[in-house]
Design a protein around this motif. Structure first.
Motif, mmCIF file in Angstrom:
data_model
loop_
_atom_site.group_PDB
_atom_site.id
_atom_site.type_symbol
_atom_site.label_atom_id
_atom_site.label_comp_id
_atom_site.label_asym_id
_atom_site.label_seq_id
_atom_site.Cartn_x
_atom_site.Cartn_y
_atom_site.Cartn_z
ATOM 1 N N ASP A 120 0.830 -1.218 0.000
ATOM 2 C CA ASP A 120 0.000 0.000 0.000
ATOM 3 C C ASP A 120 0.858 1.259 0.000
ATOM 4 O O ASP A 120 0.573 2.217 -0.718
ATOM 5 N N ARG A 152 0.319 3.814 -3.001
ATOM 6 C CA ARG A 152 -0.341 5.105 -2.769
ATOM 7 C C ARG A 152 0.651 6.264 -2.963
ATOM 8 O O ARG A 152 0.324 7.281 -3.565
ATOM 9 N N ASN A 157 -7.609 -7.898 -1.927
ATOM 10 C CA ASN A 157 -6.561 -6.855 -1.863
ATOM 11 C C ASN A 157 -7.173 -5.481 -2.103
ATOM 12 O O ASN A 157 -6.455 -4.504 -2.247
ATOM 13 N N GLY A 209 -8.520 -2.056 -1.524
ATOM 14 C CA GLY A 209 -8.470 -1.042 -0.465
ATOM 15 C C GLY A 209 -7.198 -1.036 0.338
ATOM 16 O O GLY A 209 -6.643 0.003 0.610
ATOM 17 N N CYS A 210 -6.738 -2.200 0.746
ATOM 18 C CA CYS A 210 -5.504 -2.198 1.542
ATOM 19 C C CYS A 210 -4.931 -3.600 1.700
ATOM 20 O O CYS A 210 -5.623 -4.597 1.523
ATOM 21 N N ASP A 211 -3.653 -3.624 2.066
ATOM 22 C CA ASP A 211 -2.977 -4.897 2.312
ATOM 23 C C ASP A 211 -3.571 -5.600 3.530
ATOM 24 O O ASP A 211 -3.564 -6.828 3.617
ATOM 25 N N ALA A 212 -4.052 -4.784 4.489
ATOM 26 C CA ALA A 212 -4.590 -5.376 5.724
ATOM 27 C C ALA A 212 -5.712 -6.344 5.419
ATOM 28 O O ALA A 212 -5.925 -7.307 6.159
ATOM 29 N N SER A 225 -4.625 3.125 4.577
ATOM 30 C CA SER A 225 -5.396 3.194 3.346
ATOM 31 C C SER A 225 -6.204 4.482 3.251
ATOM 32 O O SER A 225 -6.303 5.104 2.200
#
Lengths: 392, 445
Positions: free
Chosen positions: A103, A107, B134, B136-139, B385
């Motif tokens: 991310d 980003r 995946n 939105g975010c890696d979390a 994110s």
């Protein structure tokens, strides 16, 4: 390249002044492309006579410009690299390849492209999973990247040139592995911090120059006399360590960092890119499957109905068992920069895995900057004391 | 101003209530399913990627992210967060994830898999599998992967291509992504059929997909009405009404009817120039990212001062309607709709020389189109994110649109990180800034 110095001294000189050689080469007309994460297929750049340059941060320089664009609760490594770029320190680059490795990179890359004026900027997506279908999809992404490089250079990327470039980079991988073979011995003739500096050097010069440097270093280390066994043999795991200070701190406390699982250490050099068949497919396999990074989702094969945690850990971290055994590891230090989600989620699981191996581990979080080292030192010291109780 | 008997300044819609109740209904149904021996899945918010399939195959699903918000609002989260800390998870990780680790650790280590009695709205029962992505975010996949420490259930990750803005428009890239997503979906259907031992009802899927698209079209139009001055619908109503769209809480065919009711109520307000606050609309505000669920009363305090929250982040809104009438394969419908969610604003972004095509650029567009006087950025310290783009946008809004913004740190779950009193102190100063920039905009126009 600094004149007069040889081998390890020369590697350290280059590492200290990473921009010098590429700036010289740029004056000679060579193109330089920057990349940050290991997932950048550097072979494709080399094949077109472009010099891939790994962009790193600076643990001594307080970020100032980056506060305009990125929050403080954010990967401090990426903040540092971006800060240097905003300050114009990467202006010698002809452009950048930004790979969707996490991310933070993805980003920041979008902001980077919007606010820093590069002649060339390419964003390359990277799937999360590793199946054949995902590799094929990534391979098509590599083909897009190839086209952009051809547009940049006005040359076609031939099979032969790409093969030759992969061979050179594979040679570099083998030479780096040879460095780590030296640390298998007790006591090791090269320190972990020296290895990180050599790797810092070779990622800032053309691959052939890097290979020559590695051969010099190996020859020099081969002639070194064995030192004394100072203390515990340590494995360092975790997020990027782009400066040897952290490892030096551990070694100054009397331990040997003999092996690592870092993207500035073993990760980029442990496996070769296969040279059979379609070369872009080989690169896709290497960068998506072989390259170790928690950003990629891997799991143990199963019946799809039940997950076995132990099997899953073995599938994901089995290489650490081999590291621990071959390098006779006494303890592991799991370090991560704050706000690195990919490594942060992984920490308790890696700790579970080391526990299952009977290896004591210490997890540390830090803010990347040099000032943080003193705080960490006390905890490392206490950890080494515990290990010494078991080692001696 | 949330206490009983105190005047309320937000003019809430009536039609949000049945939509909001769909969340409670979802948890209730998941508990009933477990009691009746039927399976339940846990899923990440996936932007209409896997959800239509889960609905069509009639698998009850709960969303740990939403559960995190519920735990925060109910004041339960802190004990789970502390427990996650003790389990060795770094405190900077996603607040929703840490809440979930604490919850699951308590459920599995202390209660033998039973739902903790203190869990709000009945809690989340043990799932048959975890649907991750995946998006939105890696979390969203690292979190479910880490749940393997506690739950012996498989994780299924839906991979969404995330191209760059200009890269999306290279020859063949868009259609290649669609083909890839369709294949992802096919594999997911096979996985579900295997694990559940049932076959996909393709007719039901087709109907579900149609209802979802139609529901989102209506929901999109409702939000378009909010461009009116005064704004007819406050962000509080948006957040209350979004779960049936975002999580597909409730059956899409039923919630489509509820959204149509909301459409009528909002349209009526527009026709009669009715505002969503009971005071004069002095400031039209864009809200970025998720609100502090534990401190929603601050919005009443701000409404009292004439602040009307007229639009929110891109990530919780449906994409602009897409004509998919020529597509017959329901999986391709899903692929195109979900991918469109991510990329709908890329073309406009590219034309403006902006490369933050989702998360970032849409907010610039919204701020302009909703005639905002200011932006309120809630910067959740544990969510990369939703926080990465905020400073950048602050800069861009000021530079391009002459719209000021304030950033308030806090968290989606951890109430210790948010200070409502400090927010109220800062907004007075910010009002002056908004007044001043309003003059700049007037002079410029």
């Amino acid at each position: 390249m600094p004149e007069g110095s040889q081998g390890i001294t020369r590697a350290k000189d280059i590492c200290r002044d990473r921009f010098r050689r590429v700036k010289e080469l740029r004056k000679e007309g060579r193109k330089i492309l920057g990349y940050i994460c290991l997932h950048a297929p550097v072979e494709m750049m080399t094949a077109l006579q472009i010099i891939p340059f790994r962009m790193l941060g600076d643990i001594y320089e307080t970020p100032t410009q980056v506060d305009r664009f990125l929050p403080r609760a954010f990967c401090p490594f990426v903040r540092s690299v971006f800060d240097l770029s905003l300050k114009g320190k990467y202006d010698f680059l002809d452009g950048m390849l930004l790979v969707h490795s996490c991310d933070a990179m993805e980003r920041t890359g979008r902001i980077w492209e919007s606010v820093v004026d590069h002649h060339y900027f390419h964003f390359m997506d990277l799937p999360t999973k590793v199946s054949e279908r995902h590799r094929k999809f990534f391979r098509e992404g590599l083909d897009d990247f190839k086209k952009t490089l051809e547009e940049l250079t006005g040359k076609e990327l031939s099979f032969e040139e790409l093969k030759k470039a992969i061979e050179s980079h594979n040679e570099q991988r083998r030479l780096v592995r040879s460095l780590y073979e030296i640390t298998e011995k007790v006591p090791p003739k090269i320190s972990g911090s020296e290895i990180l500096q050599v790797i810092g050097a070779i990622t800032s010069i053309p691959v052939e120059e890097g290979n020559k440097l590695l051969r010099e270093v190996l020859a020099e280390i081969g002639k070194r006399k064995s030192g004394k066994l100072k203390g515990p043999r340590i494995l360092v795991w975790g997020s990027v360590l782009d400066h040897p200070a952290f490892v030096e701190m551990i070694e100054d406390l009397g331990a040997h960092v003999v092996i690592d699982d870092l993207c500035t250490g073993t990760r980029g050099y442990w496996v070769d890119v296969k040279l059979d068949g379609d070369l872009l497919s080989s690169l896709a396999y290497y960068y998506l499957v072989e390259l170790r990074c928690p950003r990629t989702f891997k799991e143990a094969p199963s019946d799809g109905k039940r997950k076995d945690y132990s099997a899953d850990l073995e599938e994901r971290f089995g290489y650490l068992r081999e590291f621990a055994k071959t390098w006779k590891v006494d303890g592991a230090i799991l370090q991560s920069v704050k706000y690195c989600d990919c490594h942060g989620f992984e920490v308790p699981q890696v700790k579970d895995y080391f526990n299952s191996l009977g290896i004591t581990s210490l997890s540390l979080e830090h803010n990347y900057m040099i000032a943080d080292r003193e705080v960490l030192k006390t905890r490392v010291e206490a950890f080494l004391e515990i290990l010494r109780g078991g080692v001696e | 101003m949330s206490g009983e008997g105190k005047k309320r300044y937000i003019n809430r819609l009536k039609s949000f209530l049945p939509l909001r109740s769909k969340i409670d209904e979802t948890y209730k149904k998941s508990l009933e399913a477990i009691q009746m021996g039927r399976p339940v899945a846990w899923a990440m918010i996936n932007a209409w990627y896997g959800d239509p399939i889960l609905r069509a195959i009639e698998l009850e699903t709960v969303y740990p992210e939403n559960f995190g918000a519920v735990c925060a609002a109910e004041g339960i989260a802190e004990s789970y967060l502390n427990r996650a800390d003790a389990e060795g998870f770094p405190s900077h990780l996603c607040g929703y994830a840490r809440n979930c680790f604490g919850y699951v650790s308590r459920m599995t280590k202390e209660l033998g898999g039973k739902i903790p009695p203190e869990a709000p709205i009945g809690g989340m029962p043990k799932p048959i599998f975890l649907l991750s992505s995946n998006i939105g975010c890696d979390a969203r996949y690292k979190w479910f992967q880490a749940l393997g420490r506690y739950l012996d259930v498989p994780v299924w990750v839906l991979d969404m291509p995330i191209p760059g803005v200009k890269e999306l428009f290279r020859d063949g890239v868009y259609e290649r992504c669609i083909r890839f997503i369709v294949e992802e979906l096919k594999e997911f259907v096979h996985f579900l059929e295997r694990i559940l031992g049932v076959k996909m009802d393709w007719d039901r899927l087709e109907k579900t997909v149609y209802d979802i698209e139609e529901m989102n079209r209506v929901w999109f139009e409702i939000n378009e009405f909010r461009k009116a001055i005064p704004c007819p619908m406050h962000s509080r109503d948006f957040w209350s009404a979004m779960p049936p769209s975002l999580f597909l809480a409730g059956k899409p065919a039923e919630t489509l009817i509820l959204y149509k009711e909301m459409w009528k109520e909002v349209k009526e307000r527009v026709d009669h120039k009715l505002s969503s606050i009971h005071t004069e609309e002095k400031f039209r505000i864009l809200f970025s990212e998720l609100p502090p669920w534990h401190s929603l009363s601050v919005f009443e305090n701000m409404a009292e001062r004439g602040w009307n929250f007229v639009i929110e982040s891109w990530g919780y809104h449906p994409p602009p309607p897409l004509d998919l009438s020529g597509i017959s394969d329901p999986l391709e419908h899903i692929a195109r709709f979900s991918f469109h969610f991510h990329t709908a604003y890329f073309k406009d972004a590219l034309e403006e020389g902006e490369y933050y095509g989702y998360m970032g650029y849409p907010l610039l567009k919204f701020a302009r189109e909703y005639k905002c006087d200011g932006a309120f950025f809630h910067l959740p310290l544990t969510c990369r994110s939703t926080s990465t783009h905020q400073l950048y946008l602050q800069e861009k809004m000021k530079e391009k649109l002459k719209i000021p913004s304030m950033i308030v740190s806090g968290d989606i779950v951890d109430l210790r990180l948010f200070n409502p009193a400090e927010v109220m102190k800062r907004i007075e100063v910010f009002e002056e800034s908004m007044e001043s920039y309003r003059k700049v905009r007037e002079e410029r126009s």
